[in-house]
Design a protein around this motif. Structure first.
Motif, PDB file in Angstrom:
ATOM      1  N   THR A   3      38.968  65.543 -14.767  1.00  0.00           N
ATOM      2  CA  THR A   3      38.127  64.452 -14.275  1.00  0.00           C
ATOM      3  C   THR A   3      38.982  63.227 -13.956  1.00  0.00           C
ATOM      4  O   THR A   3      38.796  62.577 -12.923  1.00  0.00           O
ATOM      5  CB  THR A   3      37.041  64.095 -15.317  1.00  0.00           C
ATOM      6  N   ASP A  43      40.434  69.709  -5.532  1.00  0.00           N
ATOM      7  CA  ASP A  43      40.078  69.864  -6.944  1.00  0.00           C
ATOM      8  C   ASP A  43      40.369  71.311  -7.306  1.00  0.00           C
ATOM      9  O   ASP A  43      39.632  72.224  -6.928  1.00  0.00           O
ATOM     10  CB  ASP A  43      38.591  69.512  -7.121  1.00  0.00           C
ATOM     11  N   ASP A  73      43.974  72.395 -13.759  1.00  0.00           N
ATOM     12  CA  ASP A  73      43.516  72.146 -15.126  1.00  0.00           C
ATOM     13  C   ASP A  73      44.140  73.191 -16.046  1.00  0.00           C
ATOM     14  O   ASP A  73      44.232  74.356 -15.668  1.00  0.00           O
ATOM     15  CB  ASP A  73      41.986  72.278 -15.169  1.00  0.00           C
ATOM     16  N   LYS A  97      40.824  75.222 -18.666  1.00  0.00           N
ATOM     17  CA  LYS A  97      39.811  76.205 -18.262  1.00  0.00           C
ATOM     18  C   LYS A  97      40.371  77.578 -18.638  1.00  0.00           C
ATOM     19  O   LYS A  97      40.673  77.800 -19.791  1.00  0.00           O
ATOM     20  CB  LYS A  97      39.496  76.049 -16.774  1.00  0.00           C
TER      21      LYS A  97
END
Ligand SMILES: *Cc1c(COP(=O)(O)O)cnc(C)c1O
Length: 351
Positions: free
Chosen positions: A59, A175, A203, A206
């Protein structure tokens, strides 16, 4: 409890914890943490970008990237189900003062769309004379697309949409919360998937199973601007190498195994499809399985509750159920989850 509510529920494995324990550390805020710097160098190489930044979360990668690419009052384009639009607390408006123009819902049913749909949305932002407009300066794309069903952008289509946006003067932000899932599904190097994006992030929390951390990458100039916003938001850290070492370990050990998650998601989706009244919401391409049990007489919320009572946790997303396969759910857990779902969905305990 077999927790299929998200791939974020994974716990760091023993070897990852050991790597974190052994990490050399320094002051990240000053750029002196060797483990962070090692992770960033590896990510630049992997993603094919000049520079990179370690951040606490995906985020925050979206927050600083949007801020670094735009000025307050600009317009950002994205698809109508984008994570950055739907579940980040109003991030584009709150942190960057952006207006958002969305791609037509019908043209992007799984978060993936064609150049025509991009140009149509862009055209709406340019209907008025220049002095009246909010300039569209950024396109944000998502690969895999989360609420679109873990959908993978076909490479040619992604490149065509990116290049069309760039030709119109927009920066392209990617993203990549699950970019490794997309790379594994396509059997292509991750750098190829990011080659036509101006900024990209991945990320580690995840499918890769690290406890925290994300890396944002792009040109040196972009990362310099992003670094300032990271600092101003309080995202600069100190001995962050403890976490970066876990991320680095994940890059070396948990990327190829995403194939197992994808195979298990296929197995789960096939079993669900064979149950009367259950509808798969999206074709399953990676590790996310969206299904609608309403045809079997269950609402999403009531089935989620009954599954949870029976030891299987899934999440309710936009009125349907989402089951996610991951590191901590092996064949045995998936078999058990299928068994519980079959039992409940064929029982008379409908609500
Ligand atoms: C999870 C997710 C994010 C946010 O990442 P965090 O690390 O949880 O902050 C952003 N975009 C997508 C598509 C995601 O799935």
């Amino acid at each position: 409890m077999i927790d299929l509510s998200s791939d974020t529920v994974t716990k760091p494995v023993a070897a990852m914890r050991e790597a974190m324990l052994q990490a050399e550390v320094g002051d990240e805020q000053r750029g002196e943490d060797p483990s962070v710097n090692k992770l960033l160098a590896r990510c630049c190489e992997l993603l094919g970008k000049e520079a990179a930044l370690f951040l606490p979360s995906g985020t925050m990668c979206n927050v600083v990237a949007l801020r670094a690419w735009t000025r307050p009052g600009d317009t950002m384009l994205c698809d109508p189900m984008a994570h950055v639009l739907r579940v980040e607390g109003g991030n584009p408006a709150l942190n960057s003062g952006l207006l958002v123009e969305v791609i037509d819902r019908d043209a992007a049913p799984r978060g993936v769309f064609e150049v025509d749909a991009l140009l149509a949305a862009l055209g709406r932002t340019r209907a008025a004379p220049p002095v009246y407009r909010s300039p569209a300066t950024l396109l944000s794309l998502e690969n895999t697309h989360n609420f679109g069903g873990g959908t993978v952008w076909p490479l040619q289509q992604f490149n065509a949409v990116s290049e069309a946006a760039r030709a119109e003067g927009l920066a392209v932000h990617l993203d990549g919360a699950r970019l490794f899932n997309a790379a594994v599904a396509l059997d292509l190097p991750v750098a190829l998937l990011a080659a036509h994006a101006d900024s990209v992030w991945v990320d580690f929390t995840k499918g890769l199973g690290a406890p925290l951390g994300a890396v944002l990458a792009g040109s040196a100039d972009f990362i310099e601007r992003a670094r300032r916003y990271k600092h101003a938001l309080g995202g600069a850290m100190r001995q962050a190498g403890i976490c970066a070492a876990g991320c680095d370990w994940a890059l070396m050990h948990h990327v190829q195994r995403l194939r197992d998650d994808h195979a298990r998601a296929q197995r789960l989706s096939q079993a669900l499809q064979a149950i009367d009244g259950v509808r798969l919401v999206h074709p399953v391409q990676t590790n996310l399985v969206f299904f609608d049990p309403s045809g079997a007489g269950w609402s999403a919320a009531s089935l989620a509750g009954a599954l949870s009572d029976a030891g299987v946790r899934v999440s309710v997303v936009a009125g349907v159920l989402r089951a996610v396969t991951h590191l901590d759910a092996g064949d045995h857990e998936i078999d058990r989850a299928i068994e519980v779902m079959r039992e409940l969905l064929s029982s008379d305990r409908r609500l």
